[in-house]
Design a protein around this motif. Structure first.
Motif, PDB file in Angstrom:
ATOM      1  N   VAL A 223       0.909  -1.255   0.073  1.00 46.23           N
ATOM      2  CA  VAL A 223      -0.109   0.006  -0.002  1.00 46.23           C
ATOM      3  C   VAL A 223       0.933   1.263  -0.009  1.00 46.23           C
ATOM      4  CG1 VAL A 223      -1.647   1.233   1.224  1.00 46.23           C
ATOM      5  CG2 VAL A 223      -2.007  -1.301   1.105  1.00 46.23           C
ATOM      6  N   LEU A 224       2.050   1.224   0.769  1.00 45.55           N
ATOM      7  CA  LEU A 224       2.844   2.501   0.807  1.00 45.55           C
ATOM      8  C   LEU A 224       3.365   2.591  -0.536  1.00 45.55           C
ATOM      9  CD1 LEU A 224       4.614   1.854   4.444  1.00 45.55           C
ATOM     10  CD2 LEU A 224       3.369   3.880   3.765  1.00 45.55           C
ATOM     11  N   ASN A 225       3.756   1.585  -1.159  1.00 49.14           N
ATOM     12  CA  ASN A 225       4.395   1.868  -2.624  1.00 49.14           C
ATOM     13  C   ASN A 225       3.329   2.482  -3.766  1.00 49.14           C
ATOM     14  OD1 ASN A 225       6.176   1.041  -4.822  1.00 49.14           O
ATOM     15  ND2 ASN A 225       4.778  -0.576  -5.404  1.00 49.14           N
ATOM     16  N   ASN A 226       1.949   1.900  -3.421  1.00 45.24           N
ATOM     17  CA  ASN A 226       1.052   2.541  -4.224  1.00 45.24           C
ATOM     18  C   ASN A 226       0.664   4.295  -3.684  1.00 45.24           C
ATOM     19  OD1 ASN A 226       0.067   0.856  -6.013  1.00 45.24           O
ATOM     20  ND2 ASN A 226      -1.337  -0.038  -4.822  1.00 45.24           N
ATOM     21  N   TRP A 227       0.780   4.374  -2.542  1.00 46.19           N
ATOM     22  CA  TRP A 227       0.683   5.530  -2.120  1.00 46.19           C
ATOM     23  C   TRP A 227       1.554   6.571  -2.616  1.00 46.19           C
ATOM     24  CZ3 TRP A 227      -1.271   5.313   3.594  1.00 46.19           C
ATOM     25  CH2 TRP A 227      -2.556   4.844   3.807  1.00 46.19           C
ATOM     26  N   HIS A 228       2.991   6.025  -2.513  1.00 46.46           N
ATOM     27  CA  HIS A 228       4.196   6.557  -3.027  1.00 46.46           C
ATOM     28  C   HIS A 228       3.898   7.064  -4.297  1.00 46.46           C
ATOM     29  CE1 HIS A 228       8.571   7.683  -3.206  1.00 46.46           C
ATOM     30  NE2 HIS A 228       8.498   7.116  -4.310  1.00 46.46           N
ATOM     31  N   LYS A 229       3.635   6.237  -5.410  1.00 45.96           N
ATOM     32  CA  LYS A 229       3.340   6.742  -6.570  1.00 45.96           C
ATOM     33  C   LYS A 229       2.303   7.614  -6.813  1.00 45.96           C
ATOM     34  CE  LYS A 229       4.055   1.973  -8.476  1.00 45.96           C
ATOM     35  NZ  LYS A 229       3.273   0.712  -8.669  1.00 45.96           N
ATOM     36  N   ASN A 230       1.371   7.784  -6.052  1.00 40.21           N
ATOM     37  CA  ASN A 230       0.317   8.694  -5.850  1.00 40.21           C
ATOM     38  C   ASN A 230       0.643  10.145  -5.247  1.00 40.21           C
ATOM     39  OD1 ASN A 230      -1.596   7.182  -7.786  1.00 40.21           O
ATOM     40  ND2 ASN A 230      -1.840   5.669  -6.001  1.00 40.21           N
ATOM     41  N   GLY A 231       1.621  10.002  -4.785  1.00 41.17           N
ATOM     42  CA  GLY A 231       2.097  11.122  -3.980  1.00 41.17           C
ATOM     43  C   GLY A 231       1.900  11.503  -2.700  1.00 41.17           C
ATOM     44  N   TYR A 232       0.958  10.305  -2.044  1.00 43.00           N
ATOM     45  CA  TYR A 232       0.780  10.416  -0.605  1.00 43.00           C
ATOM     46  C   TYR A 232       1.956  10.095   0.296  1.00 43.00           C
ATOM     47  CZ  TYR A 232      -4.103   9.849  -1.885  1.00 43.00           C
ATOM     48  OH  TYR A 232      -5.545  10.074  -2.480  1.00 43.00           O
ATOM     49  N   THR A 233       2.106  10.613   1.188  1.00 41.59           N
ATOM     50  CA  THR A 233       3.134  10.588   2.163  1.00 41.59           C
ATOM     51  C   THR A 233       2.871  10.091   3.599  1.00 41.59           C
ATOM     52  OG1 THR A 233       3.205  13.169   2.672  1.00 41.59           O
ATOM     53  CG2 THR A 233       4.638  12.258   0.821  1.00 41.59           C
ATOM     54  N   TYR A 234       1.498   9.624   3.478  1.00 42.03           N
ATOM     55  CA  TYR A 234       1.128   8.989   5.115  1.00 42.03           C
ATOM     56  C   TYR A 234       2.077   7.784   5.532  1.00 42.03           C
ATOM     57  CZ  TYR A 234      -2.721  11.686   3.393  1.00 42.03           C
ATOM     58  OH  TYR A 234      -3.446  12.824   2.700  1.00 42.03           O
ATOM     59  N   THR A 235       2.077   7.819   6.930  1.00 37.17           N
ATOM     60  CA  THR A 235       2.535   6.606   7.541  1.00 37.17           C
ATOM     61  C   THR A 235       1.555   5.489   7.779  1.00 37.17           C
ATOM     62  OG1 THR A 235       2.236   7.375   9.718  1.00 37.17           O
ATOM     63  CG2 THR A 235       4.114   7.992   9.138  1.00 37.17           C
ATOM     64  N   ILE A 236       1.816   4.116   7.647  1.00 37.69           N
ATOM     65  CA  ILE A 236       1.082   2.873   8.165  1.00 37.69           C
ATOM     66  C   ILE A 236       1.818   2.198   9.104  1.00 37.69           C
ATOM     67  CG2 ILE A 236      -0.059   1.036   7.411  1.00 37.69           C
ATOM     68  CD1 ILE A 236      -0.082   1.772   4.541  1.00 37.69           C
ATOM     69  N   SER A 237       0.834   2.186  10.239  1.00 34.33           N
ATOM     70  CA  SER A 237       1.439   1.483  11.469  1.00 34.33           C
ATOM     71  C   SER A 237       0.704   0.104  11.349  1.00 34.33           C
ATOM     72  CB  SER A 237       1.212   2.228  12.733  1.00 34.33           C
ATOM     73  OG  SER A 237      -0.109   2.380  12.960  1.00 34.33           O
ATOM     74  N   VAL A 238       1.521  -0.990  11.759  1.00 35.28           N
ATOM     75  CA  VAL A 238       0.671  -2.365  11.949  1.00 35.28           C
ATOM     76  C   VAL A 238       1.093  -2.931  13.300  1.00 35.28           C
ATOM     77  CG1 VAL A 238       1.265  -2.744   9.432  1.00 35.28           C
ATOM     78  CG2 VAL A 238       3.089  -3.434  11.032  1.00 35.28           C
ATOM     79  N   ASN A 239       0.110  -3.657  13.597  1.00 37.86           N
ATOM     80  CA  ASN A 239       0.415  -4.286  15.142  1.00 37.86           C
ATOM     81  C   ASN A 239       1.350  -5.675  15.018  1.00 37.86           C
ATOM     82  OD1 ASN A 239      -1.755  -2.572  16.821  1.00 37.86           O
ATOM     83  ND2 ASN A 239      -2.604  -2.943  14.885  1.00 37.86           N
ATOM     84  N   ILE A 240       2.275  -5.590  15.838  1.00 39.96           N
ATOM     85  CA  ILE A 240       2.939  -6.800  15.647  1.00 39.96           C
ATOM     86  C   ILE A 240       2.906  -7.603  17.047  1.00 39.96           C
ATOM     87  CG2 ILE A 240       5.224  -7.824  15.324  1.00 39.96           C
ATOM     88  CD1 ILE A 240       4.042  -6.823  12.762  1.00 39.96           C
ATOM     89  N   SER A 241       2.633  -8.913  17.136  1.00 40.33           N
ATOM     90  CA  SER A 241       2.745  -9.363  18.341  1.00 40.33           C
ATOM     91  C   SER A 241       4.065  -9.103  19.117  1.00 40.33           C
ATOM     92  CB  SER A 241       2.433 -11.019  18.362  1.00 40.33           C
ATOM     93  OG  SER A 241       3.322 -11.763  18.808  1.00 40.33           O
ATOM     94  N   PRO A 242       4.110  -9.295  20.418  1.00 37.12           N
ATOM     95  CA  PRO A 242       5.350  -8.988  20.969  1.00 37.12           C
ATOM     96  C   PRO A 242       6.062 -10.441  21.002  1.00 37.12           C
ATOM     97  CG  PRO A 242       3.536  -9.005  22.554  1.00 37.12           C
ATOM     98  CD  PRO A 242       2.980  -8.935  21.126  1.00 37.12           C
ATOM     99  N   ARG A 243       5.638 -11.450  21.043  1.00 38.11           N
ATOM    100  CA  ARG A 243       6.551 -12.774  20.851  1.00 38.11           C
ATOM    101  C   ARG A 243       7.096 -12.685  19.347  1.00 38.11           C
ATOM    102  NH1 ARG A 243       2.151 -13.360  23.696  1.00 38.11           N
ATOM    103  NH2 ARG A 243       1.006 -13.067  21.843  1.00 38.11           N
ATOM    104  N   HIS A 244       6.743 -12.152  18.472  1.00 35.97           N
ATOM    105  CA  HIS A 244       7.082 -11.989  16.954  1.00 35.97           C
ATOM    106  C   HIS A 244       8.435 -11.244  17.046  1.00 35.97           C
ATOM    107  CE1 HIS A 244       6.054 -11.712  12.317  1.00 35.97           C
ATOM    108  NE2 HIS A 244       7.388 -12.325  12.670  1.00 35.97           N
TER     109      HIS A 244
END
Ligand code: C2E
Ligand code: MG
Ligand code: MG
Ligand code: MG
Length: 290
Positions: free
Chosen positions: A99-120
Motif C-alpha cells: 500500500v505504501l508503494n501505491n501511495w508513493h506513486k500517487n504522491g501520498y506521504t502518510y505513514t502506516i502502522s501495523v500491530n506486531i505481536s510481542p512474541r514475534h
C-alpha cells in the motif's frame, strides 16, 4: 499438575465446546491468509495541532467463510503462541508495504502502522524478514512504516527484544508502544526499549471527561512523553470535547471514532477529501491559537 498438588480444575462441557471451537478456528485461520480472507482496515491518525493527516493504523479483519466478519478480539488470542501469529505479522507487513508503494506513486506521504505481536518481535528472524520485505521496494518506505507493539508480557530479559528492535530501527522503521498504561511494567518497557512514539490506551482517553482519575493519568502520560521527548498518540478520541482536552493537555496526535472508524482501503481517498470539511477539523482550527 501444572497448578500444584492440592488443586484441581473441573472441566465443564462448556469449556470443552469452547476449546473445540477454538481449535476449529485455529485450523480455519491456517487457510485464511492464503485464501485472502483477512483484510486490513485503516484508521486515520491526525495532528491535534493543525488537524493534518499523519497516517493510518492497519487493523486486521477476518472474513470467515461461515461466521462472517470477525474482529481481532475473536481471533488474535486464538492464534497467539502459534505459527499463525508469525504468519499474520509477516502478512500485515507485506500488505502495508504494498500500500505504501501505491501511495508513493500517487504522491501520498502518510505513514502506516501495523500491530506486531510481542512474541514475534523477540525472534531474531523478525529483522531479517523485515529487511527482505523492505528490499523489494529498495527500502524506499522504511521511514513510513511503524510497528506498534504491546508490552512483552512475561519477558523479563529484554536484551533480545532490544537487539531485534535496534536492527529494525537501523532499517529505518519506527516503533510505537501501544496501549500505554495498561501493562504491568509500562515504565520499564518505555525506558528500556527503543520506542519512538507512545500511544495512550483508549480506555483512559474515552472516560477522561467524566473521570478525573483518567484525566490525571492522561495528563501524566503526556507529561512523561514530553519529558522524554517522544510524540504521543491518544487513542479513543470519540468526541470533539476529548480532542480539545487533549489539545489543551499537549497531546500531539489523535486517533478515534470521532475522527474516523477503521475503513477499507478503497474508502480512504474519499475520506481524505471529506476530512477538510469535517466539523471537528473546523472547530480545531478555531481553537488552535488560543
Ligand atoms: P489497538 O492496536 O490498540 O487498536 C485500536 C483498537 O481500538 C481497534 O480495535 C480500533 O478499531 C479501536 N478503536 C479505535 N478508535 C476507537 C474509539 O474511538 N473508541 C473505541 N471504543 N474503540 C476505538 P480493533 O480493530 O478491534 O483491534 C483490537 C486490537 O487487536 C488492536 O488494538 C490490536 O492490539 C489487535 N490487532 C488488530 N489487528 C492486528 C494484527 O494485524 N496483528 C496483531 N498482532 N494484533 C492486531
Ligand atoms: Mg495498535
Ligand atoms: Mg492501542
Ligand atoms: Mg488495544
Amino acid at each position: 499438575k501444572e497448578i500444584g498438588k492440592s488443586n484441581y480444575i473441573i472441566y465443564t462441557p462448556i469449556e470443552n465446546i469452547d476449546s473445540q471451537e477454538n481449535e476449529k478456528l485455529l485450523e480455519d485461520f491456517s487457510h485464511a491468509l492464503g485464501r485472502s480472507e483477512v483484510v486490513l482496515h485503516y484508521q486515520p491518525k491526525v495532528s491535534l495541532y493543525d488537524s493534518s493527516i499523519i497516517g493510518f493504523e492497519a487493523l486486521s479483519r477476518w472474513n470467515h467463510p461461515e461466521k462472517g466478519m470477525l474482529y481481532p478480539a475473536s481471533f488474535i488470542h486464538i492464534i497467539e503462541n502459534t505459527p499463525q501469529e508469525i504468519a499474520l505479522g509477516e502478512w500485515v507487513i507485506k500488505e502495508a508495504l504494498a500500500v505504501l508503494n501505491n501511495w508513493h506513486k500517487n504522491g501520498y506521504t502518510y505513514t502506516i502502522s501495523v500491530n506486531i505481536s510481542p512474541r514475534h518481535i523477540q525472534l531474531q528472524g523478525f529483522a531479517d524478514y523485515l529487511e527482505k520485505a523492505l528490499s523489494i521496494y529498495s527500502n524506499k518506505f522504511a521511514s513510513k512504516l511503524e510497528l506498534e507493539i504491546l508490552e512483552v508480557a512475561g519477558v523479563t530479559d529484554l536484551t533480545n527484544v532490544v537487539h531485534v528492535m535496534n536492527k529494525c530501527k537501523n532499517l529505518g522503521v519506527k516503533f510505537s508502544l501501544d496501549d500505554f498504561g495498561t501493562g504491568y511494567s509500562s515504565l520499564t518497557h518505555f525506558h528500556r526499549l527503543p520506542i519512538d512514539i507512545l500511544k495512550i490506551d483508549q480506555n483512559f482517553v474515552i472516560d477522561m471527561i467524566e473521570n478525573s482519575d483518567d484525566l490525571d493519568i492522561v495528563e501524566g502520560v503526556i507529561q512523561l512523553a514530553k519529558a522524554l521527548k517522544r510524540p504521543v498518540v491518544a487513542e479513543g478520541v470519540e468526541t470533539l470535547e476529548i480532542a480539545l482536552m487533549l489539545l489543551y493537555l499537549g497531546s500531539d496526535y489523535a486517533q478515534g471514532y470521532g475522527i474516523a472508524k477503521p475503513m477499507p482501503l478503497d474508502n480512504i481517498q474519499d475520506w481524505i477529501s471529506s476530512w477538510k470539511s469535517n466539523k471537528l477539523w473546523k472547530h480545531m482550527m478555531k481553537y488552535k491559537d488560543i
